[in-house]
Design a protein around this motif. Structure first.
Motif, PDB file in Angstrom:
ATOM      1  N   GLU A   1       8.560   0.114   4.037  1.00 52.01           N
ATOM      2  CA  GLU A   1       9.766   0.184   3.222  1.00 52.01           C
ATOM      3  C   GLU A   1       9.857   1.526   2.523  1.00 52.01           C
ATOM      4  O   GLU A   1       8.852   2.069   2.078  1.00 52.01           O
ATOM      5  N   TYR A   2      11.083   2.057   2.443  1.00 55.06           N
ATOM      6  CA  TYR A   2      11.306   3.297   1.712  1.00 55.06           C
ATOM      7  C   TYR A   2      12.748   3.349   1.222  1.00 55.06           C
ATOM      8  O   TYR A   2      13.608   2.600   1.691  1.00 55.06           O
ATOM      9  N   GLN A   3      12.994   4.253   0.276  1.00 51.21           N
ATOM     10  CA  GLN A   3      14.327   4.449  -0.278  1.00 51.21           C
ATOM     11  C   GLN A   3      15.004   5.603   0.452  1.00 51.21           C
ATOM     12  O   GLN A   3      14.409   6.674   0.593  1.00 51.21           O
TER      13      GLN A   3
ATOM     14  N   LEU B   1       0.845  -1.186   0.000  1.00 51.79           N
ATOM     15  CA  LEU B   1       0.000   0.000   0.000  1.00 51.79           C
ATOM     16  C   LEU B   1       0.884   1.241   0.000  1.00 51.79           C
ATOM     17  O   LEU B   1       1.836   1.319   0.772  1.00 51.79           O
ATOM     18  N   PRO B   2       0.588   2.227  -0.851  1.00 56.04           N
ATOM     19  CA  PRO B   2       1.389   3.452  -0.843  1.00 56.04           C
ATOM     20  C   PRO B   2       1.119   4.267   0.420  1.00 56.04           C
ATOM     21  O   PRO B   2      -0.030   4.454   0.815  1.00 56.04           O
ATOM     22  N   VAL B   3       2.202   4.724   1.068  1.00 54.33           N
ATOM     23  CA  VAL B   3       2.080   5.502   2.305  1.00 54.33           C
ATOM     24  C   VAL B   3       3.065   6.670   2.269  1.00 54.33           C
ATOM     25  O   VAL B   3       4.024   6.674   1.502  1.00 54.33           O
TER      26      VAL B   3
ATOM     27  N   THR C   1      15.453   0.836   3.048  1.00 49.18           N
ATOM     28  CA  THR C   1      15.243   0.589   4.469  1.00 49.18           C
ATOM     29  C   THR C   1      13.894  -0.087   4.660  1.00 49.18           C
ATOM     30  O   THR C   1      12.893   0.362   4.109  1.00 49.18           O
ATOM     31  N   THR C   2      13.878  -1.170   5.437  1.00 48.81           N
ATOM     32  CA  THR C   2      12.652  -1.909   5.735  1.00 48.81           C
ATOM     33  C   THR C   2      12.523  -2.078   7.245  1.00 48.81           C
ATOM     34  O   THR C   2      13.465  -2.503   7.905  1.00 48.81           O
ATOM     35  N   PHE C   3      11.357  -1.729   7.772  1.00 47.56           N
ATOM     36  CA  PHE C   3      11.003  -2.030   9.158  1.00 47.56           C
ATOM     37  C   PHE C   3      10.048  -3.207   9.120  1.00 47.56           C
ATOM     38  O   PHE C   3       8.999  -3.133   8.499  1.00 47.56           O
ATOM     39  N   GLU C   4      10.410  -4.299   9.776  1.00 46.79           N
ATOM     40  CA  GLU C   4       9.508  -5.445   9.904  1.00 46.79           C
ATOM     41  C   GLU C   4       8.955  -5.420  11.318  1.00 46.79           C
ATOM     42  O   GLU C   4       9.690  -5.597  12.292  1.00 46.79           O
ATOM     43  N   VAL C   5       7.657  -5.165  11.440  1.00 49.57           N
ATOM     44  CA  VAL C   5       6.986  -5.096  12.735  1.00 49.57           C
ATOM     45  C   VAL C   5       6.321  -6.448  12.981  1.00 49.57           C
ATOM     46  O   VAL C   5       5.426  -6.858  12.236  1.00 49.57           O
ATOM     47  N   ASN C   6       6.787  -7.136  14.024  1.00 47.41           N
ATOM     48  CA  ASN C   6       6.267  -8.462  14.339  1.00 47.41           C
ATOM     49  C   ASN C   6       5.908  -8.476  15.822  1.00 47.41           C
ATOM     50  O   ASN C   6       6.722  -8.843  16.661  1.00 47.41           O
ATOM     51  N   GLY C   7       4.704  -8.000  16.142  1.00 44.98           N
ATOM     52  CA  GLY C   7       4.275  -7.917  17.534  1.00 44.98           C
ATOM     53  C   GLY C   7       5.122  -6.917  18.287  1.00 44.98           C
ATOM     54  O   GLY C   7       5.208  -5.751  17.924  1.00 44.98           O
TER      55      GLY C   7
ATOM     56  N   GLY D   1       6.688   5.787   0.731  1.00 44.85           N
ATOM     57  CA  GLY D   1       7.106   4.411   0.945  1.00 44.85           C
ATOM     58  C   GLY D   1       5.940   3.479   0.728  1.00 44.85           C
ATOM     59  O   GLY D   1       4.904   3.869   0.168  1.00 44.85           O
ATOM     60  N   THR D   2       6.105   2.246   1.176  1.00 46.35           N
ATOM     61  CA  THR D   2       5.031   1.268   1.080  1.00 46.35           C
ATOM     62  C   THR D   2       4.835   0.591   2.431  1.00 46.35           C
ATOM     63  O   THR D   2       5.757   0.509   3.244  1.00 46.35           O
ATOM     64  N   MET D   3       3.607   0.115   2.642  1.00 47.31           N
ATOM     65  CA  MET D   3       3.282  -0.692   3.814  1.00 47.31           C
ATOM     66  C   MET D   3       2.658  -1.977   3.288  1.00 47.31           C
ATOM     67  O   MET D   3       1.779  -1.938   2.423  1.00 47.31           O
TER      68      MET D   3
END
Length: 152
Positions: A52-54, A13-15, A66-72, A39-41
């Protein structure tokens, strides 16, 4: 195999991301930066969320994703490209990782003191406070707040 496959591909999704970071050093006013970027979600079936974003010239890491992985209650920050690194944030825990630079690799210890987020398909906010040690020597305390807003 019979039947119809009903697997739904997760979609990006574009964010818009507003990323505010502050670095605190002994007896020095905090050094703050703010980045507003597209970025994207991605919401994955297992409940994880990927942001994720550049990176840009402004951050000094142009050519890096750069990627943030949110896992709980655990967030993993991964950078790939010109800069390669991974940092794991988990409140009350320390994680050690390798930070690759053009000048050589460094060991980085991340001790997270605060991690909160309310991210959903509508967007939200993520707030992380942590101390960082390079080669086991504390270099300061950092925090960042990421606001995620869905684009229409």
């Amino acid at each position: 195999m019979t039947g119809i496959e009903t697997s739904i591909e997760p979609k990006k999704l574009p964010v818009m991301l507003s990323i505010r970071g502050e670095q605190y050093f002994d007896d020095v006013d905090p050094d703050g930066t703010e980045l507003l970027t597209a970025g994207t979600m991605e919401l994955l079936e297992d409940g994880r969320i990927l942001l994720e974003y550049q990176e840009t010239e402004l951050t000094g890491m142009e050519g890096t994703t750069t990627t943030f992985e949110v896992n709980g209650s655990r967030v993993t920050l991964t950078r790939t490209g010109k800069v390669n690194s991974q940092m794991v944030f988990e409140e009350g825990r320390q994680h050690t990782s390798l930070y690759e630079t053009p000048f050589g690799d460094l060991t980085v210890d991340i001790q997270t003191s605060h991690l909160r987020h309310n991210l959903s398909e509508r967007g939200g906010v993520m707030d992380i406070k942590y101390s960082i040690a390079v080669e086991h020597t504390t270099t300061g305390r950092n925090c960042f707040k990421i606001r995620v807003k869905r684009k229409n």
